[in-house]
Each structure stands twice: as C-alpha cells, then as structure tokens.
Design an enzyme around this catalytic site. Structure first.
Site, PDB file in Angstrom:
ATOM      1  N   PRO A 114      -7.188  -9.628   1.466  1.00 57.35           N
ATOM      2  CA  PRO A 114      -5.281  -9.687   1.211  1.00 57.35           C
ATOM      3  C   PRO A 114      -4.767  -8.779  -0.464  1.00 57.35           C
ATOM      4  CG  PRO A 114      -5.805 -11.659   0.844  1.00 57.35           C
ATOM      5  CD  PRO A 114      -7.009 -10.973   0.855  1.00 57.35           C
ATOM      6  N   CYS A 174      13.578  17.109  -4.930  1.00 56.67           N
ATOM      7  CA  CYS A 174      14.509  17.966  -4.519  1.00 56.67           C
ATOM      8  C   CYS A 174      14.454  18.211  -3.543  1.00 56.67           C
ATOM      9  CB  CYS A 174      14.384  19.548  -5.673  1.00 56.67           C
ATOM     10  SG  CYS A 174      15.044  18.963  -6.755  1.00 56.67           S
TER      11      CYS A 174
HETATM   12  C1  LIG Z   1      -5.804  -1.106   2.304  1.00 60.75           C
HETATM   13  C2  LIG Z   1      -6.907  -1.990   2.176  1.00 60.75           C
HETATM   14  C3  LIG Z   1      -6.958  -4.138   2.266  1.00 60.75           C
HETATM   15  C4  LIG Z   1      -5.764  -4.344   1.937  1.00 60.75           C
HETATM   16  O1  LIG Z   1      -4.996  -4.325   2.571  1.00 60.75           O
HETATM   17  P1  LIG Z   1      -3.493  -5.279   2.903  1.00 60.75           P
HETATM   18  O2  LIG Z   1      -2.921  -4.851   4.283  1.00 60.75           O
HETATM   19  O3  LIG Z   1      -2.663  -4.660   1.662  1.00 60.75           O
HETATM   20  O4  LIG Z   1      -3.238  -6.839   2.769  1.00 60.75           O
HETATM   21  C5  LIG Z   1      -8.239  -4.753   2.449  1.00 60.75           C
HETATM   22  N1  LIG Z   1      -9.367  -3.846   2.400  1.00 60.75           N
HETATM   23  C6  LIG Z   1      -9.702  -3.151   2.980  1.00 60.75           C
HETATM   24  C7  LIG Z   1     -11.133  -2.585   3.048  1.00 60.75           C
HETATM   25  C8  LIG Z   1      -8.920  -2.069   2.674  1.00 60.75           C
HETATM   26  O5  LIG Z   1      -9.046  -0.811   2.417  1.00 60.75           O
END
Ligand SMILES: *Cc1c(COP(=O)(O)O)cnc(C)c1O
Length: 417
Positions: free
Chosen positions: A271, A339
C-alpha cells in the site's frame, strides 16, 4: 486535522496549524506521524491471523527520508519502482532484502544496478524474465501477473485491465513456465497490482482466486504479493476499503491456500495511499479573492506545480479555511497561481475566506509532494512531520540556488556575427 474545542483552533497532532504556517511559511506540507502508525496498525491487525505477513510501503506515494524511516521502524518493507527509490530506501535504513523493486519499462542498465544492490526483483514482462534467466540464473525472481480484471477508481489508475502495459498476461503463464523450466529460474514470488481505489472487497477476492491459480504452478514459492488498491476517504460520505472485512476474507483464503498446498508462504501487500494519504495536509495562503460574473475565486500562493492531482486526474481534496473555523460557509472556486487552468476545486462550500487566510487541503500525504515540480520556476514547498506533539522540519523549502545549481553557463558567443 482537528478543531480544538477550547482554543477554537485547528491542530495537526496537537500542534496549531496557524503556528505551523508562522514558523515554516506557506505553501507547506505537514504530515502527522500518528496517522501513519494507525493506518499501518489497522492493516496489520486486520491481517493478524496470517502467520507470515509483510507490508511493503509503496514509497512513490511519499519518499521523504524521515517518512521512510518511520515506516521502517514499524516493520514495513519497501516497494520501489525506480533505482532512485531503492537508494532512498537503503539510505533510510531498509535492508536490500526488505525492498521489492517493481520496474516497468526500465533500461537493462537500471535493472542490473538494482540486482547488484541485492533487492527483490519483480519482473513484469517475458523478455526481462528471459534476460534474468540467462544472465542472473541464481537471482530469485517475483513475477508480476496481469489478471485482466478491471479494477480501480478510474482509467488512469486502473492498471490490471487488458489494455494495461503492466504485468505478464495471465494467459502467458504456459510460456513463463517453459522459460522457468528451461532456464532454471527460481521464482520466489508472484505478484499482482490491479489499480488504485478499489471499492469492493469482492474484487480482491476474485483477484486472489486468479493469483492462487498462478501460484500453484511454482514449486519454490516464498511469497504471494497482492499489491495494493486500498481506497481511502476523500469526503465524509466516501466509502473506504473495509479493512476488517478485507482482512477476514484474505486471512481465511490465504491460510486455506497454504494449508491446501502444504506451503508456508508470506503474504505481502504494497500500500502507498492507504498508509500516508490521510496523514498529509497541504497549507496555502489566500492571495486573492475575486468575484466574477459566475463565481467567487479564492486564489492561493500555490498551484498544480505543488498539488497536481485535481488537474491531473480529477482527485477531490477537501479544503478547509483554517483561519476562520467558525465562519459562515460560502461557495468558492479555489485556484492556483499557475498561468494555465489551475483549479483545485469548483463550487466548494468553505467558511468565508478573506485575503491572507490559510486554507488546508486534506489527504495530501500520497502523490502530492512526490509529484510536485518547479513549473513556473517556483520553489517546491517545505515538509514538516508532527511527531509526539512537536513539529520537525523534514525538508527545507527550496531557494533560488536550487533552480540554477544544475545549469552550467558555458561561455558561448551569442553576439551578432
Ligand atoms: C503505485 C503502486 C502501488 C501503490 O498504490 P496505492 O494505490 O498508492 O496503494 C503498489 N504497487 C505498485 C506496483 C505500484 O505501482
């Protein structure tokens, strides 16, 4: 951010918001460590029935070193999408083995550099898998599977569908298996990440079924990584991922899978938003109130150079007038100073704003500072962490020198010839 009933002042982690802006200036990002800790604990406690659990913080959401250190201290690992993020993680104290690198469309040079640092590698296409098998047969590999399910809040942040560039198609598993067997590749993990803002726990459950099927095809598996997609609340009536319900469902299904296959696997998640979004507050000063024929604009001392999410993918950030907690709500269109069209929110009910008032954007922890730029040659803001009732500067506001430091001025003759 809470309103202190006694002083009638807004506070972040017990510190007066207006005092923070006096001390550190605006625009300013302020994070509350207690929120990050409680989000992390909500997740680990919902999944406490899983014997081996690892939460890898997807640090692209917010890469400040102090935030990384905080997550490290909680026992999190790290999900990095670039070599630079790996290096930030190492600098913040993560062990290479606690970092999983999930690159997409990166050069072989970058991949090699990451492998040399000893991090876990999550491979997202067949070519790279073959490359790894030939050049690094001993390096354990995780494969990123694209399950082809449509999940997530909008097309820009949904990454597991059929048109997505991410992952190895679930239909290509026979080819993956052939490569793995021929080149003796050690597959230690399988992974999927289907998108952000997934509303429904059933989507995760469906994804789990698919990933378990893939997992069964590999004998030396150590972990299964379900990525992320957890949704947070942006408005009072928003639904967020029900972590308890999710935890119950995942715990049962994962433990059943381990029992059924006789394996002791680690369950991993990555996460970003869920851990840091709500901890963040973005504070800006009102430079201008402008009544036009159609609306009242509140113009701020910032713009999409510092907070691009509303203009980039229509994200909603709740905006509060910190300077007027008891004021009468009126309707405003809140805009920045760039802008070009630069709107943070249309038709927002905000307590009456006058010039000089401090506005606060909520949910400013994830994908806010990390997406900030110097567009219009503005300085990027300072970042502050409130921890145990005290404010700590964790990134200095930029200064003019930062804008020119990488620009050598070769002595060229631009005169008339
Ligand atoms: C961006 C990403 C996440 C995290 O996603 P969230 O929506 O911020 O929790 C997890 N794993 C991978 C591979 C990502 O690219």
């Amino acid at each position: 951010m809470q309103l202190n009933e006694t002083t009638q002042e807004y506070e972040i982690g017990g510190v007066s918001v207006l005092e923070l802006t006096h001390q550190f200036g605006t625009p300013l990002f302020v994070y509350d460590s207690a929120t990050i800790v409680s989000q992390y604990q909500k997740m680990t406690s919902a999944l406490s029935g899983v014997p081996r659990l690892k939460i890898n913080y997807a640090c692209k959401a917010l890469t400040n070193l102090t935030i990384l250190q905080l997550l490290h201290s909680l026992g999190a690992g790290l999900d990095a999408v670039s070599y630079q993020e790996i290096r930030l993680g190492l600098k913040a104290g993560f062990e290479p083995n606690d970092i999983i690198y999930t690159p997409n469309s990166v050069s072989i040079e970058e991949l090699e550099a990451a492998v040399a640092l000893g991090v876990k590698v999550n491979i997202d296409n067949i070519e790279t898998l073959e490359y790894m098998g030939v050049h690094h047969p001993k390096t354990p590999i995780c494969i990123r599977v694209n399950p082809h399910i449509m999940a997530g809040g909008n097309a820009n942040i949904s990454v597991g569908h059929i048109d997505s560039k991410f992952g190895i198609s679930i239909h290509q598993m026979p080819l993956v298996k052939r490569l793995v067997e021929t080149l003796h590749i050690n597959i230690e993990g399988v992974h999927m990440h289907t998108g952000s803002d997934i509303l429904d726990v059933d989507v995760f459950s469906h994804a789990a079924t698919l990933l378990f099927d893939v997992a069964k095809q590999f004998d030396n598996l150590q972990y299964i990584d379900f990525g992320s997609g957890f949704k947070v609340q942006y408005k009072p009536d928003d639904i967020e991922t029900d972590m308890e319900q999710f935890g119950e469902m995942m715990t049962t299904r994962f433990n059943d899978f381990c029992e059924e296959t006789g394996q002791e696997l680690t369950l991993m998640f990555e996460p970003g938003k869920y851990l840091v979004s709500e901890s963040g507050h973005f504070l800006a000063r009102t430079n201008l109130i402008k009544q036009t024929t159609s609306t009242v604009f509140a113009g701020l001392d910032t713009g999409f150079n510092h907070l691009i999410r509303p203009m980039f993918y229509g994200s909603h950030h709740t905006i509060k007038n910190v300077s007027n907690p008891a004021g009468k709500p009126k309707i405003y269109t809140v805009v920045g100073y760039i802008c070009e069209t630069d709107t943070f929110g249309w038709n927002r009910r905000i307590n009456q704003i006058k010039e000089g008032d401090i506005l606060c954007f909520l949910n400013a922890g994830a994908y806010c500072f990390s997406m900030a730029s110097n567009y219009n040659s503005r300085y990027r803001p300072a970042e502050v962490l409130v921890h145990q009732g005290k404010a700590h500067l964790i990134r200095e506001r930029e200064v003019f020198e930062d804008l020119v430091r990488n620009q050598p001025l070769p002595s060229l003759n631009f005169g008339q010839n």
